[in-house]
Design an enzyme around this catalytic site. Structure first.
Site, PDB file in Angstrom:
ATOM      1  NE  ARG A  31      -4.127   1.896   2.173  1.00  0.00           N
ATOM      2  CZ  ARG A  31      -4.242   2.993   2.936  1.00  0.00           C
ATOM      3  NH1 ARG A  31      -3.317   3.242   3.860  1.00  0.00           N
ATOM      4  NH2 ARG A  31      -5.257   3.810   2.781  1.00  0.00           N
ATOM      5  CB  ILE A  57      -5.307   5.953  -1.102  1.00  0.00           C
ATOM      6  CG1 ILE A  57      -5.226   4.424  -1.084  1.00  0.00           C
ATOM      7  CG2 ILE A  57      -4.578   6.553   0.077  1.00  0.00           C
ATOM      8  CD1 ILE A  57      -3.800   3.885  -1.159  1.00  0.00           C
ATOM      9  CB  SER A  58     -10.564   3.665   0.113  1.00  0.00           C
ATOM     10  OG  SER A  58     -11.396   4.321  -0.797  1.00  0.00           O
ATOM     11  CD  GLN A  59     -11.617   3.403   6.860  1.00  0.00           C
ATOM     12  OE1 GLN A  59     -12.348   4.397   6.869  1.00  0.00           O
ATOM     13  NE2 GLN A  59     -11.398   2.671   7.930  1.00  0.00           N
ATOM     14  N   PRO A  60      -7.875   1.016   4.418  1.00  0.00           N
ATOM     15  CG  PRO A  60      -5.765   0.315   5.141  1.00  0.00           C
ATOM     16  CD  PRO A  60      -6.695   1.491   5.166  1.00  0.00           C
TER      17      PRO A  60
END
Length: 209
Positions: A31, A57-60
Site C-alpha cells: 500500500r 486512497i480509501s482506508q484499508p
C-alpha cells in the site's frame, strides 16, 4: 513494511473481514507504493489518505469491505470505476481478476498505470467518464464503484451481466450507504442497502460533477 502489512491485515480480520483471499491479497500488495511520499509512514494505518488532485486512497477497511462484498472468484471479469491511486486495482489483480478500470482524472490515470505496471499488473485501463462504464468490454461479472454516486448509474446497471453483482456507495455528498445490485434477468435487479460510508464524489454524466 511487511510487518506493518501483516499488522494491518490482522486488524482487518479483527474488524470482521473474513474472506481469506481478500486478506491474502492485501497482505501482498504494498500500500505504501500508492501513497503520497509525505504520508508513507501512515500507509498501513486504517484511514484514508490524500493523493493528487484532491482525491484519496480509501482506508484499508473500506477496500477490504467492498472487495469482500463482491464475492469474487479467480478469473472473473471485473469493472472498477475510479482507478484513483491504483491500490484497489492492485488488490483485484493480485486476486486474479480480469480487471478493467476507468479513471476520469488524467494525472491519476497515468500515475496508477505506471505504478501497476511496476508491480507487474496489466489491467485494461481507460481514461474517461467512469459513470458511463466501459461499454466496449461489457458485460461484466462484477462492477465496483469507488466514489459516491447520487443514484445507481443506468449505464453500469446495463453493463452488468445477468447473475452479476455490483457494489457501490449511493447517497448525498455527506453520507452514502454501501449498496449491492444483483442482476436477476435482463430487466430485473435486486438492490440491497448496507452500512454508511463517506467517499469522494463520482464525477461525470451520472455523478455529482
Amino acid at each position: 513494511m511487511k510487518g506493518l502489512r501483516k499488522r494491518m491485515v490482522q486488524g482487518l480480520r479483527e474488524s470482521g473481514i473474513s474472506d481469506e483471499r481478500v486478506l491474502e491479497a492485501m497482505a501482498e500488495v504494498p500500500r505504501h507504493f500508492f501513497v503520497e511520499g509525505a504520508f508513507s509512514a501512515q500507509a498501513y494505518a486504517d484511514k484514508a489518505l490524500p493523493i493528487a488532485k484532491g482525491q484519496t486512497i480509501s482506508q484499508p477497511y473500506t477496500v477490504a469491505y467492498q472487495t469482500q462484498l463482491l464475492r469474487l472468484k479467480r478469473g472473473m471479469k471485473v469493472l472498477e470505476i475510479g482507478t484513483g491511486s491504483g491500490y484497489q486495482a492492485a488488490v483485484l489483480c493480485q486476486m486474479g481478476m480480469k480487471l478493467h478500470t476507468v479513471e476520469m482524472i488524467p494525472r491519476l490515470h497515468s500515475d496508477a498505470k505506471e505504478k501497476l505496471s511496476d508491480l507487474g499488473f496489466r489491467p485494461k485501463m481507460l481514461l474517461g467518464d467512469g459513470s458511463q462504464g466501459w461499454a466496449a468490454h461489457e458485460p461484466y461479472e462484477r462492477i465496483l464503484v469507488t466514489a459516491a454516486c447520487p443514484e445507481i448509474p443506468l449505464a453500469l446497471k446495463q453493463q452488468l451481466a445477468v447473475g452479476g453483482r455490483m457494489v457501490l456507495p449511493v447517497g448525498n455528498l455527506d453520507l452514502q450507504f454501501m449498496t449491492i445490485v444483483q442482476r436477476i434477468s435482463r430487466h430485473e435487479y435486486e438492490i440491497g442497502r448496507l452500512h454508511e460510508f463517506q467517499f469522494v464524489p463520482l464525477r461525470g454524466k451520472s455523478g455529482f460533477q
